[in-house]
Structure formats: structure tokens, C-alpha cells
Motif scaffolding. Structure first.
Motif, short mmCIF file in Angstrom:
data_model
loop_
_atom_site.label_atom_id
_atom_site.label_comp_id
_atom_site.label_asym_id
_atom_site.label_seq_id
_atom_site.Cartn_x
_atom_site.Cartn_y
_atom_site.Cartn_z
N GLU A 94 0.87 -1.18 0.00
CA GLU A 94 0.00 0.00 0.00
C GLU A 94 0.90 1.23 0.00
O GLU A 94 1.98 1.23 0.59
N VAL A 95 0.46 2.30 -0.66
CA VAL A 95 1.29 3.48 -0.79
C VAL A 95 0.67 4.66 -0.08
O VAL A 95 -0.55 4.86 -0.11
N GLU A 96 1.50 5.45 0.60
CA GLU A 96 1.12 6.71 1.25
C GLU A 96 2.15 7.75 0.84
O GLU A 96 3.17 7.92 1.50
N GLY A 97 1.90 8.45 -0.26
CA GLY A 97 2.88 9.40 -0.77
C GLY A 97 4.08 8.66 -1.33
O GLY A 97 3.98 7.90 -2.29
N THR A 98 5.25 8.87 -0.70
CA THR A 98 6.47 8.17 -1.12
C THR A 98 6.80 7.02 -0.18
O THR A 98 7.88 6.43 -0.27
#
Length: 294
Positions: free
Chosen positions: A204-208
Motif C-alpha cells: 500500500e502506498v502513502e505518498g512516497t
């Protein structure tokens, strides 16, 4: 004077003596029985041997003397040849496989001018080491930060290892973080590489920042790791075949300078080394499979 015995009238056609007639009949019957017994003794063994020859498989024509009393000449019986073909079973083939295989143990110094067997052996052993390293990093029930290092990310600058473009840390036993702040443009490519790594990871991605939850150790997860181990082993065997093929091609270049017998021995030595390495790869796979499935 003693009286004379009475005389009886003799009828026409009667024998002169009843006792004499009986003796003649008995003598004739005895002759017939003796002749019949003699014939039976001659025919009986021949009949028995012929019957036995018809009721048992015969692989070749045999000529046997008939047992029994021989009078004028030997009696013989010829049995007809019946071709019989025997087929080997799978079990017999498996049992005989690998037998009568002479191992070659060439002195590497004697063939150094033709090919370096030490170099070939080193390349084959490196294939085994790579597989063991992959097992330790990617095929483990407990995921660690180092297990993501090998993942290759396709970027605009080429293929790069994930640990070269991102900072990998272990947040908790159930979560790994990948910080892509240094190469934010590679974040999407890194997510794709993690998902396609075959480790059953769903990032899962949160920004970088990429969050990689560690899957629970279930039976399905263990079986998935076993499949991954088999895939790694098959890739290692492909690499091993390339090493063997390269060595054989290099050896062919020396056929004009070396005798055919020498070339044949070196080829057998290389094939033997490859077979031993493949067997070692299978042993590592068996150990890892047992470890994963418990």
C-alpha cells in the motif's frame, strides 16, 4: 485182471483234448498281451514328452532321448521353437537406472590446456549458492527487511535493486516500510515489482512511503512459498544447463587438437558434474519444502 476204462463216443468237430485246446488259446493270448505291452512301453514316453512340450513355453528347439527301455535304436523327440519376448517393467527400469554407470575422475591439471574444469565446477557451485541465498531471503515463513532486497525494479535508468532506490525498514513483525523519498518517481515501479515478486505481498502506498503488510502464516501461505521454492529451483537448473552448454561448446573447439577419446571423457566429466549439482539443488528443495510445510 483190471477192467478197461469205458470209452465214450467222440462227437464230430470236438477237440482231441479239452486241456490241450485251452493251452493253445492261453498261449496265443499271452503272445498278444506281450506284444501290446512292448508297444505301450515304446509309445508311452513319446506321448508324455510330446504332451509336455505342448503345455510349457519352449525358447529353443530341444532334442531329447526318450527315457525308457531301448531296443533297436534311440528314440528322440523334437520340441518346436516358440519365440517369447520379455518386456521390462517400469519398476525394473527404475531399479536398473543408474547402475553400471562408471564415474569419471579426471585430473584437472592434465586437461587444463583444453578446458578449465575447476572454473566449470566453480560456476556450477555458484548456481547452488544463489539458490540457497534466494531461499534464505524470499522463501521464509518469517519475512524480514532483507527479503525485499533482491526485488528488481524496472526504472528509466534500467533495472535496479529495491534497496538501491528505497530505504527498507521493519516497522513491526507484521509490517515492512519502504521509503521512496530519494527516488519518488520510481514509487509506482517499486509497488509493481513487490506485487510481482511471487512473495504474496500486497503493498500500500502513502505518498512516497510504501507499506508492505506481512501475510499471516497460513497453510495457503506455506504452500505458496513451496511453489516459489520450486520456481527458484527450476531457474537454478536453467542456469546450470547454460553453464554445461557453454562448457561443451568450448570443448568442441578443441576437437581438432585432441583425440576423440579424450574429448569423450571430458564431456562425461562435465555431464557428471552437472548431474551432481542438479541432485544437490533437489536436496536443498526437499529440505526447504519440509521446513515450510512442517
Amino acid at each position: 485182471m483190471t477192467p478197461a476204462p469205458p470209452s465214450f463216443p467222440r462227437s464230430r468237430g470236438s477237440f482231441p483234448s479239452t486241456l490241450g485246446g485251452s493251452c493253445e488259446c492261453s498261449h496265443g493270448l499271452s503272445s498278444v498281451m506281450a506284444l501290446g505291452l512292448r508297444c505301450f512301453r515304446l509309445v508311452h514316453p513319446v506321448f508324455c514328452n510330446s504332451l509336455a512340450a505342448l503345455t510349457r513355453p519352449v525358447l529353443e528347439v530341444t532334442l531329447k532321448t526318450v527315457n525308457g527301455r531301448q531296443y533297436d535304436r534311440g528314440q528322440y523327440v523334437a520340441s518346436a521353437a516358440v519365440p517369447v519376448r520379455h518386456f521390462a517393467t517400469k519398476k525394473a527400469k527404475a531399479k536398473g537406472k543408474g547402475q553400471f554407470q562408471t564415474r569419471v575422475n579426471l585430473n584437472t591439471a592434465l586437461v587444463e590446456d583444453i578446458i578449465s574444469l575447476e572454473e566449470v565446477d566453480k560456476e556450477m557451485k555458484s548456481v547452488t549458492e544463489v539458490l540457497k541465498d534466494n531461499f534464505n531471503k524470499t522463501v521464509n515463513i518469517r519475512t524480514s527487511p532483507g527479503s525485499l532486497d533482491h526485488i528488481t525494479v524496472v526504472t528509466a535508468d534500467g533495472k535496479l535493486a529495491l534497496n538501491q532506490i528505497g530505504q527498507i525498514t521493519m516497522k513491526s513483525p507484521q509490517l515492512i516500510l519502504v521509503n521512496m523519498a530519494s527516488f519518488p518517481e520510481c514509487t509506482a515501479a517499486a509497488i509493481k515489482a513487490i506485487r510481482e515478486s511471487g512473495m504474496n505481498l500486497n503493498p500500500e502506498v502513502e505518498g512516497t512511503l510504501i507499506r508492505v503488510p506481512i501475510p499471516k502464516v497460513t497453510r495457503e501461505h506455506r504452500e505458496m512459498l513451496v511453489k516459489l521454492a520450486k520456481q527458484n529451483t527450476n531457474k537454478a537448473k536453467d542456469s546450470l544447463r547454460k553453464v554445461r552448454t557453454n562448457a561443451m561448446n568450448k570443448l568442441k573447439k578443441s576437437k581438432d587438437k585432441v583425440s576423440e577419446d579424450t574429448i569423450r571423457l571430458i564431456e562425461k566429466q562435465i555431464s557428471q558434474m552437472a548431474d551432481d549439482t542438479a541432485a544437490e539443488l533437489d536436496r536443498h528443495l526437499a529440505v526447504k519444502t519440509k521446513e515450510l510445510l512442517g
